[in-house]
Design a protein around this motif. Sequence first.
Motif: not given
Length: 115
Positions: A13-29
């Motif tokens: 508790a009190g700490g930090s985390l960083r989440l990432s999410c990469a998209a692929s495929g029809s990313i233009f949409s």
Amino acid sequence: VQLQASGGGLVQAGGSLRLSCAASGSIFSINVMGWYRQAPGKQRELVATITSGGYKVYADSVKGRFTISRDNAKNTVYLEMNSLKAEDTAVYYCNCGTYSLYNYWGQGTQVTVSS
């Protein structure tokens, strides 16, 4: 569209985390990208979203502690989580919505905050 999330883990508790999410495929949409979470025995809830133009929405429970950002060149959305609380413990899911109103989910990533 495929979404690949990473960055969960165990933190005090009190700490930090960083989440990432990469998209692929029809990313233009893709228009909106964001994060939802689901704690045991609870419904999935919105954490934060960001549009392609940078408009952000946060759940009241995370305002001032979490920051969502997006790198359109990398097709990646991030969730910087600070001042984590035990009640932030949940499986976090990446989500995106397209201009044609399709909705996609990534696999969940567990965030556990120990008190």
